[in-house]
Design a protein around this motif. Structure first.
Motif, PDB file in Angstrom:
ATOM      1  N   HIS A 101      55.300  47.313  28.761  1.00 15.23           N
ATOM      2  CA  HIS A 101      53.959  46.751  28.733  1.00 15.23           C
ATOM      3  C   HIS A 101      52.941  47.865  28.561  1.00 15.23           C
ATOM      4  O   HIS A 101      53.211  49.039  28.831  1.00 15.23           O
ATOM      5  CB  HIS A 101      53.664  45.948  30.004  1.00 15.23           C
ATOM      6  CG  HIS A 101      53.527  46.782  31.238  1.00 15.23           C
ATOM      7  ND1 HIS A 101      54.611  47.200  31.983  1.00 15.23           N
ATOM      8  CD2 HIS A 101      52.429  47.286  31.862  1.00 15.23           C
ATOM      9  CE1 HIS A 101      54.198  47.896  33.009  1.00 15.23           C
ATOM     10  NE2 HIS A 101      52.873  47.977  32.962  1.00 15.23           N
ATOM     11  N   GLY A 102      51.748  47.486  28.127  1.00 13.62           N
ATOM     12  CA  GLY A 102      50.664  48.439  27.949  1.00 13.62           C
ATOM     13  C   GLY A 102      49.519  47.798  27.188  1.00 13.62           C
ATOM     14  O   GLY A 102      49.614  46.647  26.735  1.00 13.62           O
ATOM     15  N   GLN A 103      48.443  48.543  27.038  1.00 12.71           N
ATOM     16  CA  GLN A 103      47.313  48.039  26.262  1.00 12.71           C
ATOM     17  C   GLN A 103      47.648  48.064  24.774  1.00 12.71           C
ATOM     18  O   GLN A 103      48.390  48.915  24.287  1.00 12.71           O
ATOM     19  CB  GLN A 103      46.057  48.863  26.541  1.00 12.71           C
ATOM     20  CG  GLN A 103      45.429  48.532  27.894  1.00 12.71           C
ATOM     21  CD  GLN A 103      44.084  49.195  28.085  1.00 12.71           C
ATOM     22  OE1 GLN A 103      44.018  50.395  28.325  1.00 12.71           O
ATOM     23  NE2 GLN A 103      43.011  48.424  27.995  1.00 12.71           N
ATOM     24  N   ILE A 104      47.057  47.127  24.058  1.00 13.53           N
ATOM     25  CA  ILE A 104      47.400  46.902  22.655  1.00 13.53           C
ATOM     26  C   ILE A 104      46.598  47.805  21.719  1.00 13.53           C
ATOM     27  O   ILE A 104      45.397  47.976  21.885  1.00 13.53           O
ATOM     28  CB  ILE A 104      47.143  45.426  22.279  1.00 13.53           C
ATOM     29  CG1 ILE A 104      48.088  44.505  23.062  1.00 13.53           C
ATOM     30  CG2 ILE A 104      47.289  45.202  20.776  1.00 13.53           C
ATOM     31  CD1 ILE A 104      47.755  43.026  22.910  1.00 13.53           C
ATOM     32  N   GLU A 105      47.294  48.380  20.753  1.00 13.95           N
ATOM     33  CA  GLU A 105      46.687  48.964  19.556  1.00 13.95           C
ATOM     34  C   GLU A 105      47.315  48.231  18.380  1.00 13.95           C
ATOM     35  O   GLU A 105      48.474  47.797  18.457  1.00 13.95           O
ATOM     36  CB  GLU A 105      46.959  50.465  19.475  1.00 13.95           C
ATOM     37  CG  GLU A 105      46.424  51.148  18.214  1.00 13.95           C
ATOM     38  CD  GLU A 105      44.922  51.024  18.061  1.00 13.95           C
ATOM     39  OE1 GLU A 105      44.469  49.920  17.671  1.00 13.95           O
ATOM     40  OE2 GLU A 105      44.210  52.006  18.322  1.00 13.95           O
ATOM     41  N   ILE A 197      42.173  46.215  14.484  1.00 14.09           N
ATOM     42  CA  ILE A 197      41.605  44.893  14.231  1.00 14.09           C
ATOM     43  C   ILE A 197      42.462  43.842  14.932  1.00 14.09           C
ATOM     44  O   ILE A 197      43.616  44.089  15.287  1.00 14.09           O
ATOM     45  CB  ILE A 197      41.544  44.588  12.719  1.00 14.09           C
ATOM     46  CG1 ILE A 197      42.964  44.612  12.131  1.00 14.09           C
ATOM     47  CG2 ILE A 197      40.640  45.573  11.994  1.00 14.09           C
ATOM     48  CD1 ILE A 197      43.029  44.155  10.684  1.00 14.09           C
ATOM     49  N   THR A 198      41.903  42.663  15.151  1.00 12.79           N
ATOM     50  CA  THR A 198      42.667  41.571  15.739  1.00 12.79           C
ATOM     51  C   THR A 198      43.656  41.032  14.706  1.00 12.79           C
ATOM     52  O   THR A 198      43.281  40.755  13.563  1.00 12.79           O
ATOM     53  CB  THR A 198      41.741  40.439  16.198  1.00 12.79           C
ATOM     54  OG1 THR A 198      40.868  40.938  17.223  1.00 12.79           O
ATOM     55  CG2 THR A 198      42.535  39.268  16.753  1.00 12.79           C
ATOM     56  N   PRO A 208      43.028  44.543  20.183  1.00 10.48           N
ATOM     57  CA  PRO A 208      43.060  45.905  20.731  1.00 10.48           C
ATOM     58  C   PRO A 208      42.359  45.976  22.089  1.00 10.48           C
ATOM     59  O   PRO A 208      41.267  45.441  22.266  1.00 10.48           O
ATOM     60  CB  PRO A 208      42.305  46.721  19.670  1.00 10.48           C
ATOM     61  CG  PRO A 208      42.520  45.964  18.402  1.00 10.48           C
ATOM     62  CD  PRO A 208      42.511  44.511  18.803  1.00 10.48           C
ATOM     63  N   GLY A 209      43.040  46.609  23.043  1.00 11.17           N
ATOM     64  CA  GLY A 209      42.479  46.725  24.382  1.00 11.17           C
ATOM     65  C   GLY A 209      42.995  45.687  25.355  1.00 11.17           C
ATOM     66  O   GLY A 209      42.920  45.885  26.573  1.00 11.17           O
ATOM     67  N   HIS A 210      43.505  44.556  24.833  1.00 12.98           N
ATOM     68  CA  HIS A 210      44.130  43.585  25.715  1.00 12.98           C
ATOM     69  C   HIS A 210      45.504  44.107  26.131  1.00 12.98           C
ATOM     70  O   HIS A 210      45.989  45.102  25.609  1.00 12.98           O
ATOM     71  CB  HIS A 210      44.261  42.232  25.008  1.00 12.98           C
ATOM     72  CG  HIS A 210      42.966  41.482  24.912  1.00 12.98           C
ATOM     73  ND1 HIS A 210      42.876  40.159  24.528  1.00 12.98           N
ATOM     74  CD2 HIS A 210      41.678  41.870  25.161  1.00 12.98           C
ATOM     75  CE1 HIS A 210      41.616  39.765  24.541  1.00 12.98           C
ATOM     76  NE2 HIS A 210      40.873  40.791  24.918  1.00 12.98           N
ATOM     77  N   TRP A 211      46.148  43.411  27.072  1.00 12.40           N
ATOM     78  CA  TRP A 211      47.413  43.876  27.630  1.00 12.40           C
ATOM     79  C   TRP A 211      48.579  43.042  27.122  1.00 12.40           C
ATOM     80  O   TRP A 211      48.494  41.811  27.062  1.00 12.40           O
ATOM     81  CB  TRP A 211      47.368  43.835  29.157  1.00 12.40           C
ATOM     82  CG  TRP A 211      46.464  44.889  29.721  1.00 12.40           C
ATOM     83  CD1 TRP A 211      45.100  44.849  29.821  1.00 12.40           C
ATOM     84  CD2 TRP A 211      46.865  46.156  30.247  1.00 12.40           C
ATOM     85  NE1 TRP A 211      44.623  46.016  30.370  1.00 12.40           N
ATOM     86  CE2 TRP A 211      45.678  46.829  30.653  1.00 12.40           C
ATOM     87  CE3 TRP A 211      48.087  46.783  30.432  1.00 12.40           C
ATOM     88  CZ2 TRP A 211      45.704  48.103  31.217  1.00 12.40           C
ATOM     89  CZ3 TRP A 211      48.116  48.049  30.996  1.00 12.40           C
ATOM     90  CH2 TRP A 211      46.932  48.699  31.383  1.00 12.40           C
ATOM     91  N   LEU A 212      49.658  43.718  26.767  1.00 10.84           N
ATOM     92  CA  LEU A 212      50.876  43.066  26.282  1.00 10.84           C
ATOM     93  C   LEU A 212      52.029  43.372  27.234  1.00 10.84           C
ATOM     94  O   LEU A 212      52.233  44.524  27.619  1.00 10.84           O
ATOM     95  CB  LEU A 212      51.212  43.537  24.872  1.00 10.84           C
ATOM     96  CG  LEU A 212      52.433  42.915  24.176  1.00 10.84           C
ATOM     97  CD1 LEU A 212      52.219  42.888  22.657  1.00 10.84           C
ATOM     98  CD2 LEU A 212      53.738  43.651  24.493  1.00 10.84           C
TER      99      LEU A 212
END
Length: 232
Positions: A101-105, A197-198, A208-212
Motif C-alpha cells: 500500500h501507499g500513496q498513488i502516483e 493525472i487521474t 494522485p495523492g490518494h491511498w491504494l
C-alpha cells in the motif's frame, strides 16, 4: 539404568524430517524441538532450526502488521471515508510482495513506456505507481529492469492496466506488481506519456495523492490513509 545408544542413520533422518516440518508451525514449537537436540553431532541442525524459528516469527509479525483489503473493508465500510473497491478480477499478482500500500502516483501511456521508466527511476518514497496502459495485450510496458528500479528506489508497488514481461524475475523482487497479463514483446518508445493525472480502469478512479491498498483479494482506494484501529 537406561542403556543409551547412538541414533541410527534412519533415526537421524526421521529426526531431521520432524525438525524441517516444524518450519510450518509457530516458532515457539520449533525452538522447543530444537532445544531437545543437545548433542554436538546435531549442533548444526539446532542452529538451522533456531534460525528458522526466527524467520517464522518475523514472517508472522509481518503478516500481522499488513493491511488486508478484507479487514479494511470491514473496518471502514460504514465510515465517512470514501472507499472504492475492486476485486482481483482480471489482475494477477506478479511481484515478490503480494500485499502493499501507499500513496498513488499515476502514468498514462499506450504501448510506449518512457514515462514509466522516468518515474520509477525517481525516489518512490513508499508510493504506488498506477500505470494506465489502456488495457493493451499487444506489448509489455513493464519489465524486470523497471521493476528493479521500483524496488531499489523505494516504490511499494506497481499496478499496470496492461501487460508485463520477465515475470519470473519480477517474482523474485521485493516489490508488489499487479497486471492484466504477460507478453514477451517490449513496448515502443515513440511517445512519453502523461504523469500525475487521474486515470480510471476496472471501475476505479486512481487519483494522485490518494491511498491504494492491494493484496490477493483486490484493491481498495481511499482519499485518506486507512488504519485498522479496531483490530490493533
Amino acid at each position: 539404568t537406561i542403556k543409551r545408544t547412538q541414533p541410527t542413520s534412519k533415526h537421524r533422518r526421521r529426526m531431521l524430517a520432524t525438525i524441517l516440518r516444524g518450519r510450518i508451525v509457530p516458532s515457539l514449537v520449533v525452538e522447543s524441538r530444537c532445544s531437545a537436540i543437545t548433542s554436538h553431532r546435531y549442533a548444526h541442525i539446532n542452529s538451522t532450526c533456531t534460525s528458522s524459528g526466527r524467520t517464522i516469527m518475523s514472517t508472522s509479525q509481518t503478516l500481522s502488521s499488513s493491511l488486508a483489503t478484507a479487514d479494511l473493508c470491514d473496518d471502514h465500510v460504514s465510515s465517512p471515508t470514501r472507499l472504492s473497491v475492486m476485486g482481483s478480477g482480471d489482475f494477477r499478482d506478479y511481484g515478490g510482495v503480494k500485499s502493499f500500500h501507499g500513496q498513488i502516483e499515476t502514468v498514462r501511456c499506450f504501448e510506449s513506456n518512457p514515462m514509466v521508466r522516468k518515474t520509477l527511476q525517481e525516489p518512490g518514497q513508499g508510493r504506488v505507481l498506477v500505470v494506465d496502459g489502456g488495457g493493451s495485450n499487444r506489448v509489455a510496458i513493464l519489465g524486470d529492469m523497471l521493476a528493479k528500479f521500483a524496488q531499489d528506489n523505494g516504490w511499494k508497488g506497481i499496478v499496470v492496466n496492461g501487460c508485463i514481461r520477465d515475470s519470473k524475475v519480477i517474482g523474485a523482487l521485493k516489490v508488489g506488481v499487479k497486471a492484466r497479463g504477460t507478453h514477451p514483446l517490449k513496448s515502443a518508445k515513440t511517445h512519453e506519456g502523461e504523469r500525475g493525472i487521474t486515470v480510471a480502469f476496472g471501475g476505479l478512479e486512481f487519483v494522485p495523492g490518494h491511498w491504494l491498498y492491494a493484496d490477493e483479494d483486490g484493491i481498495v482506494i481511499s482519499e485518506n490513509e486507512l488504519k485498522l484501529d479496531s483490530k490493533l
